[in-house]
Design an enzyme around this catalytic site. Structure first.
Site, PDB file in Angstrom:
ATOM      1  N   CYS B  35       0.035  -2.510  -4.315  1.00 19.53           N
ATOM      2  CA  CYS B  35       0.536  -1.153  -4.088  1.00 19.53           C
ATOM      3  C   CYS B  35       1.502  -1.078  -2.920  1.00 19.53           C
ATOM      4  CB  CYS B  35      -0.607  -0.202  -3.757  1.00 19.53           C
ATOM      5  SG  CYS B  35      -1.649   0.160  -5.145  1.00 19.53           S
ATOM      6  N   CYS B 105       0.623   7.864   2.892  1.00 15.16           N
ATOM      7  CA  CYS B 105      -0.016   7.088   3.962  1.00 15.16           C
ATOM      8  C   CYS B 105      -1.169   7.873   4.579  1.00 15.16           C
ATOM      9  CB  CYS B 105       0.997   6.734   5.050  1.00 15.16           C
ATOM     10  SG  CYS B 105       2.310   5.661   4.465  1.00 15.16           S
TER      11      CYS B 105
END
Lengths: 391, 275
Positions: B35, B105
């Site tokens: 990822c 994030c």
């Protein structure tokens, strides 16, 4: 701190000689090169000289060189011209590792009834030429293959590919934006029909490019306007930039021998230094068959954007094929086409050198980078010293 | 170059609480190397359900590292019940904001915390609930719905920025759009069914599609198209410019205009030319 600039495949510094050559044409000599009066005419003569200098760099006739606004315009013009002059043919062949100027244009054409064959590359980034030759058909309007890849520096066998296209009567275009000035680019020897170049990759300004069109190649202009460039590209010339590009081309030709040897030895020094001091580092691309200035490394278990920003603290400039730097979420299409695993692609860094780099700068990077990678690896949940290879 | 706040840069260059925690009693792992980012969060919780120590390991970009570091500061010393309430927006706010492309994030941080707490409580470590929608990044419909609901996401691009779904091959865009549409159409029971357009929505969508997708393409070749009428599933159009005289215009109409409209509006549409 001084900037350590190793991102020359992205853009280059304007050479001081180039700047000096341009300056008068940004100040006192502002005439229009198309004007009848002496004041404009003297500008026209400098453009003639610039055209000759560019022609010499690629061994063309000056009449085969037209100036554009950038490499992307040259690519677009070439491809659209080839398709327009072969309206019955609906097939294009290109590679999976082209610059977006070609890649996105061809993807766009795919949506408009064109059929595109994307030629794959192997693990080292070398082109599967047999695949390309097997896909040449009577419906093929154009083959477009870059001379050298911007990310890995891998050089493609342009002369051989163009010969196969020519034997079938198919137009051949090459994007030589990265190759020109770094390796010998000879349009006569390679017998290409069209070739794109960009000014800012060879120490001229941004905003100026070149399209070479071999005499006898069917052509239709992209920019329609005045008679400039013999009617092949309308619009008043970007005078100062073109004159600067002429100077840059002259200098690039002079640097092709010893200058590029020097760049290559610095690149090799950087490569050996980093491979030696940083474990779990992979070279992306073909070690032998590469531009002399390009080094693409993958540092496993760390992410490229983080590396770039850590290097930025020391004003070291490079770029990355990581997803996080691209604005999309996918890592570099070039590295993926080569089958580089995602894990390594995310940690890829491209260093691209120029004649202005020094041994001191190379040694500075060799000194600063290993602790950066070590620090990031210490943070990484995947990093276990010595055992990583087994994963 | 991303515009990061000074706080993000500070947490990236000098991250707090990095490393492993050997006596952790809760560990949360999210993401993967494929990822592009992954976070392993270690928490140590005392008998009063208070987080007394926390450490992290992150593989990822500057904002992933900064988000992880910020999270550890935020939860250090906090009772579990309080730590649990932290959302991804809280993490982003703590850092003075994140670029919108980087919101995923902060989601990474929130998810890792949730998992670490579950691990401490001994809740069976189940995989994400629901069915995988985005194959590239392994994101399920439940996760997408949760992200849409918590962050008021309106578009596929928003969803990609927050939880990456749809950022890879793009095959799941239709499904993500459906999840967004369904979410904003409730309340009430959600009955997932194929999207059926009302007449007015269909007309609007046909117009939009013509303007946005089809006209620019035809205009590049000197042609154009005009919408004349819509009757049920039949779209009447007039070809203009070079298209009007082009011998291949029927081909353009059926192979391009009709296919585009079917793809983007409704599968049953038929395009007819009006002279």
């Amino acid at each position: 701190m001084d900037v350590v600039y190793m991102d020359n495949n992205a853009t280059t510094a304007v050479a001081p000689e180039v700047k000096d050559e341009m300056l008068p044409f940004m100040t006192e000599y502002y005439g229009n090169p198309s004007s009848m009066h002496t004041f404009g005419g003297q500008v026209g003569r400098k453009i003639v000289e610039a055209r000759e200098r560019v022609a010499q760099l690629i061994n063309a006739d000056p009449s085969e060189v037209i100036f554009t606004s950038c490499g992307t315009e040259s690519d677009n013009t070439a491809i659209r011209a080839a398709l327009a002059s072969n309206p019955d043919k609906k097939h294009i062949i290109t590679t999976r590792v082209e610059h977006p100027a070609i890649k996105n244009l061809c993807e766009n054409l795919e949506k408009k009834h064109y059929h595109v064959t994307w030629v794959p590359v192997d693990k080292k980034g070398n082109l599967d030429c047999d695949y390309l030759y097997d896909h040449l058909t009577d419906d093929t309007a154009l083959v477009s293959v870059m001379w050298a890849n911007n990310e890995t520096g891998v050089v493609f066998p342009i002369a051989e590919i163009s010969r196969h296209a020519r034997e079938r009567g198919i137009v051949f275009h090459t994007d030589a934006v990265q190759a020109a000035g770094k390796v010998s680019v000879d349009v006569k020897a390679a017998e290409v029909d069209m070739l794109s170049m960009s000014g800012h990759k060879i120490h001229a300004l941004k905003g100026v490019g070149v399209l070479y069109i071999r005499k006898g190649t069917k052509f239709s202009p992209f920019m329609i306007g005045g008679h400039q460039e013999q009617g092949r590209r309308g619009g008043t010339e970007n005078v100062a930039s073109i004159i600067g590009l002429g100077k840059a081309a002259q200098m690039a030709k002079a640097h092709l021998g010893a200058g590029m040897e020097q760049v290559k030895s610095l690149r090799d020094r950087l490569e050996q230094g980093l491979l030696k001091s940083i474990p779990n580092t992979i070279l992306n691309g073909d070690k032998q068959n590469r531009l002399p200035n390009t080094l693409n490394l993958s540092f496993e278990y760390v992410e490229g954007e983080a590396i770039l920003l850590m290097m930025d603290k020391y004003s070291i400039c490079a770029s990355s094929g990581s997803a996080c730097t691209s604005g999309s979420l996918e890592p570099s299409h070039v590295l993926r086409a080569m089958g580089v695993p995602f894990t390594a692609a995310h940690g890829s860094i491209r260093f691209s050198l120029s004649v202005y780099n020094t041994e001191k700068e190379v040694d500075f990077v060799i000194e600063k980078l290993p602790p950066i990678i070590a620090k990031l690896r210490q943070m990484s949940p995947f990093w276990k010293e010595g055992t990583c290879r087994a994963q | 170059m991303w515009e990061y706040t000074d706080k993000v840069k500070e947490h990236f260059i000098n991250p707090k609480n990095v490393g492993e925690l050997p006596d952790a009693n809760g560990i949360g792992e999210v993401g993967s190397m494929a990822c592009g980012d992954a976070l392993k969060l270690y928490i140590k919780v005392d008998e009063n359900d208070r987080i007394v120590d926390v450490k992290f390991q992150t593989f990822g970009c500057a904002s992933a590292i900064a988000s992880s570091s910020a999270l550890t500061e935020m939860i250090m010393g906090k009772p579990l019940v309080e730590a649990e309430k932290i959302t991804n927006d809280d993490i982003a706010d703590y850092l003075g904001g994140l670029p919108k492309e980087k919101m995923h994030c902060s989601v990474l941080g929130k998810d890792a915390l949730k998992k670490a707490i579950e691990d401490y409580r001994g809740v069976a470590a189940a995989g994400p609930e629901g069915e995988i929608v985005c194959e590239c990044f392994g994101v399920t419909d439940k996760q997408i719905e949760e992200a849409v609901s918590e962050n008021h996401l309106k578009t596929i691009e928003d969803v990609t920025n927050y939880i990456k779904a749809g950022g890879g091959c793009g095959n799941c865009h239709e499904k993500i759009q459906e999840i967004i549409d369904t979410f904003y159409k409730k309340p009430g029971v959600i009955v997932p069914k194929p999207r059926k357009l009302t007449n007015i929505a269909k007309i609007k969508l046909i117009e939009d599609t013509l303007d946005r997708e089809i006209k620019p393409a035809l205009m590049q070749d000197g042609g154009n198209i005009e919408l004349v009428d819509i009757d049920g599933d039949v779209v009447f159009v007039k070809l203009k410019g070079t298209c009007a005289t082009c011998s291949a215009s029927q081909l353009t109409l059926k192979n391009y205009v009709e296919i585009k409209l079917r793809e983007l509006v409704a599968p049953g549409l038929v395009v007819e030319e009006v002279k």
